[in-house]
Design a protein around this motif. Structure first.
Motif: not given
Length: 556
Positions: A232-250
Motif C-alpha cells: 500500500e505504501a510503496w509497491i502499489g504506488p510504484w507500479a502505478t507510476h511505472l504504468v504512467a511511464l509506459g512500462v508494460r507488465f507481464l
C-alpha cells in the motif's frame, strides 16, 4: 526487457523508462518480490481487505540512501512514497524468562558529530549495557574503530576473506558478548549470520548504523519503517507510476531461459500463465531475479558466452522468513524493533499498528476484530526449539507457530510480568514460500531463501555488465558497493546496471545517481596509512587482540 519485478527490477524499469526506453517487466509471481505485502486469502469480511501478511517486516536504516532516493521520486497521493517513512525511537533487547529486557533509545534525527566522538559514544553505550564486561564493550568498540580506519586494500583483501565471527573473537568470548554484540545486531540490521558473513559486508553496515544511531553526519534517523503495509505504501504506488511511464507488465509469466545469436541475447523463452511457451524479443535485457534463480533463468547459452555467470550458483543462501500474529488488541511493546536475544530461533519482531497512524485496522482489514500485527522474523531454522525439541525445518506449520509464540512470550516481560498472552492471538500467517513437510520427520522447503554474504564469496558475484553486450545483472547478489542482501543493494545494483546499459547503448541520457559509502574526509589520512600497513603485511594501527585472548581476565 527487465526479468524480475522485485525492488531491483522495478528500479531498473523506472530508471530506463524515465530515459525514454520502452520497458517490459516479466514477473513470475507478484510485483515487489520479497518486499511485497501478501494478502491472507479469505480473511476480509463485509467489504474489508484481506489481512496484510508479508515475507518479513521491512525496515530502512539511515544508511539506506539509494532506495530512499528512489522512493522520493515515486508519487503517492499528494506527495511521495518517501513521505511514508517514519522513524522508530527504540530497540528492545528482550531477554529470557528470568530477566527483563533492555530498551535502547535511538531517537533523534541526523546531526553533526565527528567519527571520533561517534566511536567514543558507541563504547560508552556498550559499557552501560547490562551483562557485558568493560573488556568486552571496549573490544567491540575497537572492532568498529579498526574497520572504520581500514583502507580499501584491507577491506577488499583481508576483510573480504574473514568472517565477522572471527574478527570479533566470537568463538572465545562470553555468551553474553556473542549474543549482544556479535550475533544479535548483525542478524537484525542486515539479516546475516555472523558466523559466516564477511567482515567486508558486515563491518560497513555496523559502523554506518552506529554512526546514524549516535547522530553521525550525513545520516537520516537510525531506523525507519513504513506507515502502512508495504504494497500500500510503496509497491502499489510504484507500479502505478511505472504504468504512467509506459512500462508494460507481464505478470504470471516466467522466463525459462534466454536465447542467443551472434554473441548476444536475442529473446527470452517465456511460459505464460496458461502454460504456453513463446519467445519474447527485446534489444536489451536486465536480469533482476534472485541469486538462486539467476543461472537457471539465464540458461546454458548465456553461461557459455559468459562462463563467470555460472558462479552465481556458488553463492550461498539461507533462511530468514516471517510469521505475522494478528492480535485482538493494540500491543505496542516498544516503539521499534525487538531483538529476542536469547531465543533459540533467533527471533526479531515489531508491533506494526503503532506505525500505521492513518489506518483504522479493524475497519480496513479482516473481520473487524484485528487491532495489531506482530510481525516476526525467524532466522535460525536448524536449531532445536524448547517446546518441541525440533528445529523449525522439521516442524509442521502449527508446531512452528506454537514454538515461535512460546519463545516470544517467554522473552517479552516488564517488571517481571509477561506481556503476551495466548488470548491476544486472532490468527497468524506464515510465509507462503515455506513448503511444510507432509509427513512426520520430513523437512520444510523454502522457495525464496536469503542470500548470505559468506567470507570470500565476492569473487562469485557478477558485475552489472559482463561479456554479453546487451545483458546486464541487477539484484542484491551483484557486486556493488554494498555487498549484502538488502533492498539498498538491490536498488544500487539496478542503477549500476542501467548506467552500464546507457554507456553500451551510447545514450545521451543522464546517468543514474548511485550513492556509495560516504567515507568521512577526516579518515582519509588513516585510510592511506592503513593501505601502506596492509601492503607491508602489518595490521591496522588500532588493531588489538581481544583481552581474553592475550592473557586478560577470562570471558564471562
Amino acid at each position: 526487457m527487465v526479468i524480475g519485478g522485485g525492488p531491483a527490477g522495478l528500479t531498473a524499469a523506472m530508471e530506463l523508462a524515465e530515459r525514454g526506453f520502452e520497458v517490459t517487466v516479466v514477473e513470475a509471481r507478484a510485483l515487489g518480490g520479497k518486499a511485497r505485502s501478501i494478502p491472507v486469502p479469505g480473511t476480509g469480511r463485509d467489504g474489508r481487505r484481506d489481512l496484510p501478511g508479508e515475507h518479513g517486516f521491512r525496515f530502512f536504516p539511515g544508511f539506506y540512501r539509494n532506495v530512499t532516493e528512489t522512493m522520493a521520486r515515486i508519487p503517492s497521493g499528494g506527495g511521495w512514497v518517501a513521505d511514508h517513512l517514519v522513524a522508530t525511537t527504540q530497540v528492545l533487547y528482550a531477554r529470557d524468562r528470568q530477566r527483563d529486557g533492555v530498551v535502547v533509545d535511538i531517537s533523534g534525527g541526523p546531526a553533526t558529530r565527528s567519527v571520533e566522538a561517534t566511536l567514543r559514544a558507541a563504547g560508552h553505550l556498550l559499557a552501560r549495557t547490562p551483562g557485558l564486561s568493560a573488556d568486552e564493550s571496549a573490544h567491540f568498540a575497537n572492532r568498529l574503530l579498526v574497520w572504520a580506519t581500514s583502507g580499501p586494500a584491507r577491506r577488499d583483501g583481508e576483510f573480504e576473506n574473514t568472517s565477522w565471527w572471527d574478527f570479533t573473537a566470537g568463538a572465545t568470548a562470553s555468551e553474553e558478548y556473542r549474543r549482544l554484540c556479535v550475533i544479535g545486531p548483525t542478524r537484525t540490521l542486515v539479516a546475516a549470520k555472523a558466523e559466516v558473513a564477511s567482515v567486508a559486508s558486515i563491518g560497513r553496515t555496523q559502523v554506518e548504523f552506529w554512526s546514524g544511531l549516535l547522530g553521525g553526519a550525513g545520516h537520516a534517523e537510525a531506523d525507519r519503517v513504513l506507515d502502512a503495509p508495504t504494497t500500500e505504501a510503496w509497491i502499489g504506488p510504484w507500479a502505478t507510476h511505472l504504468v504512467a511511464l509506459g512500462v508494460r507488465f507481464l505478470l504470471g509469466h516466467r522466463v525459462l531461459r534466454l536465447l542467443t545469436a551472434r554473441g548476444a541475447v536475442r529473446a527470452a523463452m517465456v511460459r505464460t500463465p496458461s502454460g504456453a511457451v513463446r519467445e519474447v524479443e527485446a534489444d536489451w535485457f536486465v536480469c533482476a531475479v534472485p541469486a538462486e534463480a539467476a543461472v537457471r533463468t539465464l540458461g546454458p547459452e548465456v553461461c557459455e558466452l559468459d562462463e563467470g555467470l555460472a558462479d552465481i550458483d556458488r553463492l550461498e543462501t539461507d533462511w530468514m522468513t516471517g510469521i505475522q500474529f494478528f492480535l485482538r488488541e493494540p500491543t505496542p511493546l516498544v516503539h521499534g524493533h525487538v531483538i529476542h536475544v536469547d531465543s533459540p530461533w533467533a527471533l526479531t519482531s515489531i508491533a506494526q499498528a503503532q506505525f500505521w497512524p492513518g489506518i483504522d485496522i479493524p475497519a480496513r482489514y479482516g473481520d473487524g476484530t484485528v487491532h495489531d500485527c506482530l510481525s516476526v522474523d525467524v532466522s535460525a531454522w536448524d536449531v532445536p526449539g524448547p517446546l518441541f525439541g525440533k528445529p523449525a525445518r522439521a516442524c509442521t506449520r502449527e508446531e512452528v507457530i506454537r514454538e515461535v509464540w512460546h519463545q516470544l512470550a517467554g522473552s517479552l516481560r516488564r517488571d517481571g510480568r509477561q506481556l503476551l498472552s495466548a488470548g491476544l492471538v486472532h490468527s497468524c500467517f506464515t510465509d507462503p514460500a515455506i513448503r511444510w513437510p507432509s509427513e512426520p520427520g520430513g523437512l520444510a522447503r523454502n522457495t525464496e531463501p536469503l542470500l548470505i554474504s559468506t567470507a570470500g564469496s565476492r569473487r562469485w558475484r557478477p558485475q552489472p555488465a559482463g561479456k554479453v553486450p546487451n545483458l546486464f545483472q541487477a539484484g542484491d547478489h551483484v557486486d556493488v558497493d554494498l555487498n549484502l542482501a538488502t533492498m539498498e543493494a538491490s536498488d544500487q545494483s539496478a542503477k549500476a546496471a542501467v548506467n552500464a546499459l546507457l554507456a553500451t547503448a551510447g545514450s545521451t541520457a543522464p546517468a543514474c545517481v548511485v550513492r556509495g559509502w560516504e567515507q568521512p574526509a577526516e579518515l582519509a589520512r588513516l585510510h592511506r596509512l592503513d593501505d601502506e600497513l596492509y601492503a607491508a603485511g602489518l595490521p591496522n594501527a588500532f588493531d588489538r587482540p581481544a583481552p581474553w585472548e592475550r592473557g586478560g581476565p577470562p570471558a564471562g
